[in-house]
Design a protein around this motif. Sequence first.
Motif, PDB file in Angstrom:
ATOM      1  N   CYS A  29      -9.441  -1.073   0.930  1.00 27.24           N
ATOM      2  CA  CYS A  29      -9.065  -0.113   1.973  1.00 27.24           C
ATOM      3  C   CYS A  29     -10.112  -0.035   3.076  1.00 27.24           C
ATOM      4  N   VAL A  30     -11.362  -0.248   2.758  1.00 22.51           N
ATOM      5  CA  VAL A  30     -12.415  -0.249   3.774  1.00 22.51           C
ATOM      6  C   VAL A  30     -12.234  -1.429   4.725  1.00 22.51           C
ATOM      7  N   LEU A  31     -11.734  -2.533   4.219  1.00 23.59           N
ATOM      8  CA  LEU A  31     -11.573  -3.735   5.025  1.00 23.59           C
ATOM      9  C   LEU A  31     -10.325  -3.713   5.921  1.00 23.59           C
ATOM     10  N   ILE A  32      -9.612  -2.616   5.977  1.00 25.59           N
ATOM     11  CA  ILE A  32      -8.452  -2.350   6.824  1.00 25.59           C
ATOM     12  C   ILE A  32      -7.313  -3.365   6.647  1.00 25.59           C
ATOM     13  N   VAL A  33      -7.548  -4.638   6.884  1.00 21.96           N
ATOM     14  CA  VAL A  33      -6.494  -5.648   6.802  1.00 21.96           C
ATOM     15  C   VAL A  33      -5.925  -5.748   5.390  1.00 21.96           C
ATOM     16  N   THR A  34      -6.751  -5.428   4.415  1.00 23.76           N
ATOM     17  CA  THR A  34      -6.337  -5.580   3.021  1.00 23.76           C
ATOM     18  C   THR A  34      -5.885  -4.256   2.388  1.00 23.76           C
ATOM     19  N   ILE A  35      -5.506  -3.295   3.226  1.00 21.61           N
ATOM     20  CA  ILE A  35      -5.047  -2.008   2.689  1.00 21.61           C
ATOM     21  C   ILE A  35      -3.874  -2.155   1.707  1.00 21.61           C
ATOM     22  N   PRO A  36      -2.876  -3.013   1.954  1.00 21.21           N
ATOM     23  CA  PRO A  36      -1.811  -3.155   0.945  1.00 21.21           C
ATOM     24  C   PRO A  36      -2.345  -3.562  -0.427  1.00 21.21           C
ATOM     25  N   PHE A  37      -3.383  -4.392  -0.447  1.00 16.20           N
ATOM     26  CA  PHE A  37      -3.986  -4.782  -1.720  1.00 16.20           C
ATOM     27  C   PHE A  37      -4.723  -3.601  -2.340  1.00 16.20           C
ATOM     28  N   GLY A  38      -5.315  -2.754  -1.503  1.00 18.61           N
ATOM     29  CA  GLY A  38      -5.980  -1.548  -1.996  1.00 18.61           C
ATOM     30  C   GLY A  38      -5.000  -0.601  -2.655  1.00 18.61           C
ATOM     31  N   VAL A  39      -3.849  -0.410  -2.010  1.00 12.98           N
ATOM     32  CA  VAL A  39      -2.811   0.450  -2.585  1.00 12.98           C
ATOM     33  C   VAL A  39      -2.337  -0.124  -3.922  1.00 12.98           C
ATOM     34  N   ALA A  40      -2.157  -1.433  -3.971  1.00 11.42           N
ATOM     35  CA  ALA A  40      -1.755  -2.075  -5.231  1.00 11.42           C
ATOM     36  C   ALA A  40      -2.829  -1.898  -6.300  1.00 11.42           C
ATOM     37  N   SER A  41      -4.096  -1.968  -5.911  1.00 14.43           N
ATOM     38  CA  SER A  41      -5.190  -1.770  -6.876  1.00 14.43           C
ATOM     39  C   SER A  41      -5.179  -0.351  -7.427  1.00 14.43           C
ATOM     40  N   PHE A  42      -4.912   0.631  -6.564  1.00 13.26           N
ATOM     41  CA  PHE A  42      -4.824   2.012  -7.050  1.00 13.26           C
ATOM     42  C   PHE A  42      -3.648   2.180  -8.004  1.00 13.26           C
ATOM     43  N   ARG A  43      -2.536   1.502  -7.720  1.00 17.05           N
ATOM     44  CA  ARG A  43      -1.370   1.552  -8.609  1.00 17.05           C
ATOM     45  C   ARG A  43      -1.730   0.956  -9.968  1.00 17.05           C
ATOM     46  N   MET A  44      -2.454  -0.158  -9.955  1.00 18.21           N
ATOM     47  CA  MET A  44      -2.866  -0.782 -11.215  1.00 18.21           C
ATOM     48  C   MET A  44      -3.871   0.091 -11.959  1.00 18.21           C
ATOM     49  N   ALA A  45      -4.707   0.798 -11.238  1.00 21.91           N
ATOM     50  CA  ALA A  45      -5.658   1.722 -11.879  1.00 21.91           C
ATOM     51  C   ALA A  45      -4.905   2.827 -12.603  1.00 21.91           C
ATOM     52  N   SER A  46      -3.880   3.347 -11.974  1.00 26.61           N
ATOM     53  CA  SER A  46      -3.066   4.379 -12.615  1.00 26.61           C
ATOM     54  C   SER A  46      -2.427   3.855 -13.895  1.00 26.61           C
ATOM     55  N   TYR A  47      -1.912   2.645 -13.833  1.00 28.05           N
ATOM     56  CA  TYR A  47      -1.286   2.028 -15.004  1.00 28.05           C
ATOM     57  C   TYR A  47      -2.322   1.747 -16.088  1.00 28.05           C
ATOM     58  N   ALA A  48      -3.529   1.353 -15.674  1.00 28.41           N
ATOM     59  CA  ALA A  48      -4.591   1.060 -16.638  1.00 28.41           C
ATOM     60  C   ALA A  48      -5.065   2.311 -17.364  1.00 28.41           C
ATOM     61  N   LEU A  49      -4.931   3.466 -16.736  1.00 32.08           N
ATOM     62  CA  LEU A  49      -5.338   4.714 -17.389  1.00 32.08           C
ATOM     63  C   LEU A  49      -4.361   5.141 -18.481  1.00 32.08           C
ATOM     64  N   TRP A  50      -3.072   4.921 -18.270  1.00 25.06           N
ATOM     65  CA  TRP A  50      -2.054   5.475 -19.166  1.00 25.06           C
ATOM     66  C   TRP A  50      -0.877   4.501 -19.282  1.00 25.06           C
ATOM     67  N   PRO A  51      -1.040   3.339 -19.946  1.00 24.77           N
ATOM     68  CA  PRO A  51       0.012   2.319 -19.938  1.00 24.77           C
ATOM     69  C   PRO A  51       1.181   2.553 -20.902  1.00 24.77           C
ATOM     70  N   PHE A  52       0.934   3.253 -22.006  1.00 19.22           N
ATOM     71  CA  PHE A  52       1.995   3.407 -23.001  1.00 19.22           C
ATOM     72  C   PHE A  52       3.019   4.423 -22.498  1.00 19.22           C
ATOM     73  N   GLY A  53       4.288   4.057 -22.573  1.00 18.24           N
ATOM     74  CA  GLY A  53       5.353   4.933 -22.099  1.00 18.24           C
ATOM     75  C   GLY A  53       5.721   4.655 -20.652  1.00 18.24           C
ATOM     76  N   ARG A  54       5.093   3.651 -20.048  1.00 18.83           N
ATOM     77  CA  ARG A  54       5.420   3.267 -18.676  1.00 18.83           C
ATOM     78  C   ARG A  54       5.628   1.764 -18.618  1.00 18.83           C
ATOM     79  N   THR A  55       6.370   1.321 -17.619  1.00 17.49           N
ATOM     80  CA  THR A  55       6.645  -0.103 -17.462  1.00 17.49           C
ATOM     81  C   THR A  55       6.685  -0.451 -15.981  1.00 17.49           C
ATOM     82  N   ILE A  56       6.785  -1.723 -15.702  1.00 12.06           N
ATOM     83  CA  ILE A  56       6.773  -2.228 -14.328  1.00 12.06           C
ATOM     84  C   ILE A  56       8.171  -2.708 -13.978  1.00 12.06           C
ATOM     85  N   VAL A  57       8.650  -2.313 -12.797  1.00 11.67           N
ATOM     86  CA  VAL A  57       9.928  -2.794 -12.292  1.00 11.67           C
ATOM     87  C   VAL A  57       9.720  -3.306 -10.868  1.00 11.67           C
ATOM     88  N   ASP A  58      10.612  -4.189 -10.454  1.00  8.11           N
ATOM     89  CA  ASP A  58      10.566  -4.678  -9.082  1.00  8.11           C
ATOM     90  C   ASP A  58      11.062  -3.587  -8.143  1.00  8.11           C
TER      91      ASP A  58
END
Length: 132
Positions: A29-58
Amino acid sequence: MKILLNLIWLLFGGLWLALGYVLAGIICCVLIVTIPFGVASFRMASYALWPFGRTIVDRPTAGAMSTIGNVIWILVAGWWLVIGHLTTALAQAITIVGIPLAVANLKMIPVSLVPLGKEIVPTDRAFTAYGH
């Protein structure tokens, strides 16, 4: 049972994994151009905290930009994350208690390989929410 597994996961690696994804998200997110990757990283962090009972969909609204971004992500970070998750899963699978944790690590591979155009939802709503 999901709560117990999530707590065990959190204690034995989930917290550190999530912190790593958060750090990567902040840098992106600091690098501005890569903000979409930053948002995806935060999404993965959320999943990494509490993965059981959740899944990934397109995400049905993902377009060509998600595909292009995923190709860039695979080349820069995706393969390394997959290798890390596989290595950790193998180490966790050595013990009986670690087998569910290894499965959770393996569940994270698709979103760590191609994170754009994905959404993390509760397991019980994975198919009803998106009409599959």
